[in-house]
Design an enzyme around this catalytic site. Sequence first.
Site, PDB file in Angstrom:
ATOM      1  N   GLY A  51       0.835  -1.199   0.000  1.00 43.39           N
ATOM      2  CA  GLY A  51       0.000   0.000   0.000  1.00 43.39           C
ATOM      3  C   GLY A  51       0.870   1.249   0.000  1.00 43.39           C
ATOM      4  N   GLY A  67      -6.396  -4.777   3.364  1.00 46.20           N
ATOM      5  CA  GLY A  67      -6.664  -5.455   2.097  1.00 46.20           C
ATOM      6  C   GLY A  67      -7.234  -4.543   1.031  1.00 46.20           C
ATOM      7  N   GLU A 126      -0.298 -10.440   3.442  1.00 42.59           N
ATOM      8  CA  GLU A 126      -0.083  -9.526   4.571  1.00 42.59           C
ATOM      9  C   GLU A 126      -0.353 -10.248   5.888  1.00 42.59           C
ATOM     10  OE1 GLU A 126      -1.099  -5.215   2.562  1.00 42.59           O
ATOM     11  OE2 GLU A 126      -2.707  -6.329   3.467  1.00 42.59           O
ATOM     12  N   LYS A 167      -7.648   7.038   9.024  1.00 45.50           N
ATOM     13  CA  LYS A 167      -7.926   5.599   9.171  1.00 45.50           C
ATOM     14  C   LYS A 167      -8.537   5.248  10.540  1.00 45.50           C
ATOM     15  CE  LYS A 167      -6.128   4.925   5.138  1.00 45.50           C
ATOM     16  NZ  LYS A 167      -4.955   4.155   4.840  1.00 45.50           N
TER      17      LYS A 167
HETATM   18  C1  5RP Z   1      -3.131  -3.475   1.089  1.00 41.62           C
HETATM   19  C2  5RP Z   1      -3.397  -2.900   2.423  1.00 41.62           C
HETATM   20  C3  5RP Z   1      -2.887  -1.540   2.681  1.00 41.62           C
HETATM   21  O1  5RP Z   1      -1.940  -1.578   3.680  1.00 41.62           O
HETATM   22  C4  5RP Z   1      -4.062  -0.670   3.075  1.00 41.62           C
HETATM   23  O2  5RP Z   1      -4.998  -0.693   2.001  1.00 41.62           O
HETATM   24  C5  5RP Z   1      -3.644   0.770   3.360  1.00 41.62           C
HETATM   25  O3  5RP Z   1      -3.110   1.340   2.211  1.00 41.62           O
HETATM   26  P1  5RP Z   1      -2.634   2.849   2.152  1.00 41.62           P
HETATM   27  O4  5RP Z   1      -1.427   2.978   2.990  1.00 41.62           O
HETATM   28  O5  5RP Z   1      -2.361   3.058   0.674  1.00 41.62           O
HETATM   29  O6  5RP Z   1      -3.781   3.717   2.617  1.00 41.62           O
HETATM   30  O7  5RP Z   1      -3.978  -3.500   3.304  1.00 41.62           O
HETATM   31  O8  5RP Z   1      -3.757  -4.718   0.928  1.00 41.62           O
END
Ligand code: 5RP
Length: 233
Positions: A36, A105, A113, A131
């Site tokens: 990510g 995810g 992961e 988040k």
């Molecule tokens: C990928 C993930 C990522 O860690 C999650 O979506 C967060 O992503 P970002 O840092 O781009 O906001 O779980 O499968």
Amino acid sequence: MPPMHDPTDVQALKLRAAQRALELVEPGMSVGLGSGSTATLWIQLLGQRVRDHGLKIKAIASSEDSEHLGRSFGIPIVTFEDCPRLDLTVDGADEIAPGLALIKGGGGKLLREKIVAGATESFVIVADGSKIVNKLGKAALPVEVIPIAAPLIRRSLERLGFTVALRRSQNGSPYITDEGNLLFDCSGMVIDDPPALAAKLDTTVGLVEHGLFLNMASLALIATEDGLLERTS
Ligand code: 5RP
């Protein structure tokens, strides 16, 4: 309406969290590389330490993209055969609720992961403040399924109350995970009891993995406009 944030501000917050996570890395560690955009910033910072300052570590990546990025900086990538236990994994999250209950995810990498996180002593989340939630379920919950079982699992998820959407790639074709499976994004429901839901999903045949990460993270580094929050489980 939620406040509008300049994407460059969000990027700066993600970088702040990634910088703090870099301080946790010590020479000789075996580390898990998350996936990510926030984890990518951390891998870049880590990679610079390896390439430019000779930091000695070894790593296992949670996605092909992260493995490729790590290798591009010269981070030695190993397997669980060589290294069955990791000291530290740094990864992002789509939602962070009290007790460090997570949805992950969003980028489609949840299966690897979870494997990498599960083999790690210290699983650390890096994120910006958007988040944080009180209860999981504002973001869709990704669920990885074996293709042949997809119609059956879609019905089970709908019976649980979810609105279920097959994840698609940009060209409109079904998104295929690194392991060759399909992904359902499950939305429309506040998850009041994450452990009970996880237990149901864990026993659904053909459902390979889901994006509820419960009792896995030990620390979340969350960069907000008011400073860096360090939440422990
Ligand atoms: C990928 C993930 C990522 O860690 C999650 O979506 C967060 O992503 P970002 O840092 O781009 O906001 O779980 O499968």
